[in-house]
Design a protein around this motif. Structure first.
Motif, PDB file in Angstrom:
ATOM      1  N   ALA A  76       0.870  -1.174   0.000  1.00  0.00           N
ATOM      2  CA  ALA A  76       0.000   0.000   0.000  1.00  0.00           C
ATOM      3  C   ALA A  76       0.904   1.220   0.000  1.00  0.00           C
ATOM      4  O   ALA A  76       1.758   1.366   0.879  1.00  0.00           O
ATOM      5  N   VAL A  77       0.728   2.089  -0.984  1.00  0.00           N
ATOM      6  CA  VAL A  77       1.650   3.208  -1.163  1.00  0.00           C
ATOM      7  C   VAL A  77       0.871   4.513  -1.195  1.00  0.00           C
ATOM      8  O   VAL A  77      -0.252   4.564  -1.688  1.00  0.00           O
ATOM      9  N   PRO A  78       1.452   5.578  -0.675  1.00  0.00           N
ATOM     10  CA  PRO A  78       0.753   6.860  -0.691  1.00  0.00           C
ATOM     11  C   PRO A  78       0.855   7.549  -2.040  1.00  0.00           C
ATOM     12  O   PRO A  78       1.876   7.477  -2.717  1.00  0.00           O
ATOM     13  N   GLY A  79      -0.225   8.190  -2.445  1.00  0.00           N
ATOM     14  CA  GLY A  79      -0.158   9.104  -3.573  1.00  0.00           C
ATOM     15  C   GLY A  79      -0.249   8.465  -4.935  1.00  0.00           C
ATOM     16  O   GLY A  79      -1.248   7.851  -5.292  1.00  0.00           O
ATOM     17  N   ASP A  80       0.806   8.577  -5.717  1.00  0.00           N
ATOM     18  CA  ASP A  80       0.826   8.327  -7.152  1.00  0.00           C
ATOM     19  C   ASP A  80       0.967   6.847  -7.484  1.00  0.00           C
ATOM     20  O   ASP A  80       2.054   6.274  -7.387  1.00  0.00           O
ATOM     21  N   ALA A  81      -0.133   6.214  -7.910  1.00  0.00           N
ATOM     22  CA  ALA A  81      -0.086   4.789  -8.251  1.00  0.00           C
ATOM     23  C   ALA A  81       0.782   4.545  -9.478  1.00  0.00           C
ATOM     24  O   ALA A  81       1.576   3.604  -9.509  1.00  0.00           O
ATOM     25  N   ALA A  82       0.650   5.383 -10.492  1.00  0.00           N
ATOM     26  CA  ALA A  82       1.394   5.169 -11.732  1.00  0.00           C
ATOM     27  C   ALA A  82       2.897   5.240 -11.495  1.00  0.00           C
ATOM     28  O   ALA A  82       3.663   4.409 -12.000  1.00  0.00           O
ATOM     29  N   GLY A  83       3.345   6.222 -10.721  1.00  0.00           N
ATOM     30  CA  GLY A  83       4.770   6.351 -10.446  1.00  0.00           C
ATOM     31  C   GLY A  83       5.322   5.151  -9.717  1.00  0.00           C
ATOM     32  O   GLY A  83       6.436   4.688  -9.997  1.00  0.00           O
ATOM     33  N   ARG A  84       4.552   4.611  -8.773  1.00  0.00           N
ATOM     34  CA  ARG A  84       4.999   3.432  -8.028  1.00  0.00           C
ATOM     35  C   ARG A  84       5.083   2.209  -8.936  1.00  0.00           C
ATOM     36  O   ARG A  84       5.993   1.381  -8.807  1.00  0.00           O
ATOM     37  N   LEU A  85       4.130   2.080  -9.849  1.00  0.00           N
ATOM     38  CA  LEU A  85       4.161   0.942 -10.764  1.00  0.00           C
ATOM     39  C   LEU A  85       5.329   1.050 -11.738  1.00  0.00           C
ATOM     40  O   LEU A  85       5.957   0.046 -12.077  1.00  0.00           O
ATOM     41  N   VAL A  86       5.637   2.264 -12.183  1.00  0.00           N
ATOM     42  CA  VAL A  86       6.801   2.452 -13.045  1.00  0.00           C
ATOM     43  C   VAL A  86       8.077   2.083 -12.292  1.00  0.00           C
ATOM     44  O   VAL A  86       8.963   1.410 -12.835  1.00  0.00           O
ATOM     45  N   ASP A  87       8.194   2.492 -11.039  1.00  0.00           N
ATOM     46  CA  ASP A  87       9.358   2.112 -10.233  1.00  0.00           C
ATOM     47  C   ASP A  87       9.451   0.593 -10.111  1.00  0.00           C
ATOM     48  O   ASP A  87      10.525   0.005 -10.243  1.00  0.00           O
ATOM     49  N   ALA A  88       8.312  -0.046  -9.835  1.00  0.00           N
ATOM     50  CA  ALA A  88       8.303  -1.500  -9.664  1.00  0.00           C
ATOM     51  C   ALA A  88       8.666  -2.220 -10.964  1.00  0.00           C
ATOM     52  O   ALA A  88       9.184  -3.340 -10.932  1.00  0.00           O
ATOM     53  N   SER A  89       8.414  -1.590 -12.107  1.00  0.00           N
ATOM     54  CA  SER A  89       8.696  -2.226 -13.393  1.00  0.00           C
ATOM     55  C   SER A  89      10.183  -2.458 -13.616  1.00  0.00           C
ATOM     56  O   SER A  89      10.565  -3.262 -14.482  1.00  0.00           O
ATOM     57  N   ARG A  90      11.049  -1.779 -12.853  1.00  0.00           N
ATOM     58  CA  ARG A  90      12.494  -1.963 -13.015  1.00  0.00           C
ATOM     59  C   ARG A  90      12.926  -3.392 -12.723  1.00  0.00           C
ATOM     60  O   ARG A  90      13.914  -3.871 -13.291  1.00  0.00           O
ATOM     61  N   SER A  91      12.230  -4.069 -11.824  1.00  0.00           N
ATOM     62  CA  SER A  91      12.621  -5.433 -11.459  1.00  0.00           C
ATOM     63  C   SER A  91      11.512  -6.442 -11.735  1.00  0.00           C
ATOM     64  O   SER A  91      11.540  -7.556 -11.227  1.00  0.00           O
ATOM     65  N   ALA A  92      10.529  -6.055 -12.540  1.00  0.00           N
ATOM     66  CA  ALA A  92       9.376  -6.922 -12.788  1.00  0.00           C
ATOM     67  C   ALA A  92       9.499  -7.633 -14.130  1.00  0.00           C
ATOM     68  O   ALA A  92      10.056  -7.099 -15.082  1.00  0.00           O
ATOM     69  N   ALA A  93       8.952  -8.838 -14.190  1.00  0.00           N
ATOM     70  CA  ALA A  93       8.819  -9.522 -15.469  1.00  0.00           C
ATOM     71  C   ALA A  93       7.669  -8.930 -16.270  1.00  0.00           C
ATOM     72  O   ALA A  93       7.702  -8.920 -17.497  1.00  0.00           O
ATOM     73  N   LEU A  94       6.654  -8.422 -15.560  1.00  0.00           N
ATOM     74  CA  LEU A  94       5.473  -7.868 -16.225  1.00  0.00           C
ATOM     75  C   LEU A  94       4.714  -7.013 -15.224  1.00  0.00           C
ATOM     76  O   LEU A  94       4.591  -7.364 -14.053  1.00  0.00           O
TER      77      LEU A  94
END
Length: 341
Positions: free
Chosen positions: A281-299
């Protein structure tokens, strides 16, 4: 093809070949067929139209298709192929031709590059990729070009070891069985609005994680009123499910978001008990957090738009993630909208 295939949309560019490789491995992991589709260049379409209109038997039946020939050669050099591979040369505009074949083939997913041969080199997302992701009747996976790979990451969003600040737990709903070291590498990241994200989006993310033998990381954002102590770009603030019963130190909005996540994920945990889950659960910007997570994600998996808004426009979160993610992004429509009404 007996099972729903994976469609790879190609045009011979390096961007589309990255998408083709991603689609090949996805079809192998799912044990399904691969349908390679490309839209014929204008000159070939003009020739086909001329031959059809003139009904001239002296004209060669086959016209030049350099993209199809080139892609066949690329796949022949691959180390392994899905059980069935089929090729389709399409006519018409790229978005419409791909939309039609996706509607006819009812694929598991359609995979394409973020840019094709046209457009400016500085574009983050090509117009065809955006149009197909916005209108297709199936999940669309957009594989970004090499310039957007995270530093130190593998091409195309391939697995990379963990993300700091994320609590991992196994399939146990109480989080008492953490996975082995490295089990969350190359995770599938799911952007979840607990009250609005259609069930089809969750099912796609869990099915992909099950096929890959990896973790689902569920990321939800909650609103935070502005204040002088607000820290921008702070790491994920995550509470394990077993800690939700006590007072803890988390802000009420965070605790409520994690509770809503846990409730929404319960049926998926039962259906995919072998898939480890991380909740964030993250505060504020969902899109920014998902972009950050994409650095180590397969998808990264996102819903296309709110299921009750019958709009042809893509949602702001999906659009932003498509524009800036460092790895592949799956945009999943509400495949059964009547069930979400």
């Amino acid at each position: 093809m007996s099972n729903p295939p994976v469609i790879a949309a190609v045009d011979g560019s390096d961007h589309s070949l990255r998408a083709l490789e991603w689609a090949r491995t996805a079809a192998l992991s799912r044990g399904t067929g691969l349908l390679v589709a490309h839209v014929l260049p204008d000159v070939s379409q003009l020739y086909a139209g001329r031959r059809s209109s003139l009904h001239d038997p002296n004209e060669p039946a086959r016209f030049a298709d350099p993209v199809g020939d080139y892609v066949r050669g690329v796949l022949e050099a691959a180390p392994a192929l899905p059980p069935e591979v089929r090729y389709e040369a399409l006519e018409g505009s790229v978005p419409e031709a791909l939309r039609v074949i996706a509607a006819e083939a009812a694929p598991m997913m359609l995979v394409m590059g973020s840019r094709g041969r046209g457009g400016f080199a500085t574009l983050l997302l090509g117009s065809n990729s955006r149009a197909v992701a916005t209108t297709a009747t199936c999940p669309v996976v957009v594989v970004p070009h090499a310039d957007r790979d995270a530093p130190g990451g593998a091409p195309g969003g391939a697995p990379a070891d963990g993300a700091p600040g994320t609590y991992s737990h196994g399939a146990d709903p109480h989080g008492t069985a953490p996975p082995a070291a490295g089990a969350s590498a190359g995770r599938v990241v799911l952007g979840l609005h607990a009250a609005e994200t259609p069930e089809d989006v969750l099912l796609f993310a869990f099915a992909e994680a099950a096929a890959r033998g990896t973790t689902v990381q569920v990321v939800s954002a909650y609103a935070v009123p502005p204040g002088p102590t607000l820290i921008v770009d702070s790491p994920f603030q995550v509470i394990p499910p077993e800690a939700l019963a006590d007072d803890g130190d988390a802000v009420p909005a965070e605790r409520e978001m994690l509770r809503a996540q846990t409730e929404r994920l319960a049926p998926l945990r039962s259906r995919y008990p072998q898939v480890p889950v991380e909740q964030a659960a993250v505060p504020g910007d969902a899109a920014g957090r998902l972009v950050d997570a994409s650095r180590s994600a397969a998808l990264v998996v996102v819903g296309r738009h709110h299921p009750r808004r019958r709009s042809l426009l893509m949602g702001s979160v999906a659009n932003a993630v498509l524009q800036h993610a460092h790895g592949p992004v799956a945009v999943v429509p509400a495949l059964h909208p009547d069930e979400d009404s």
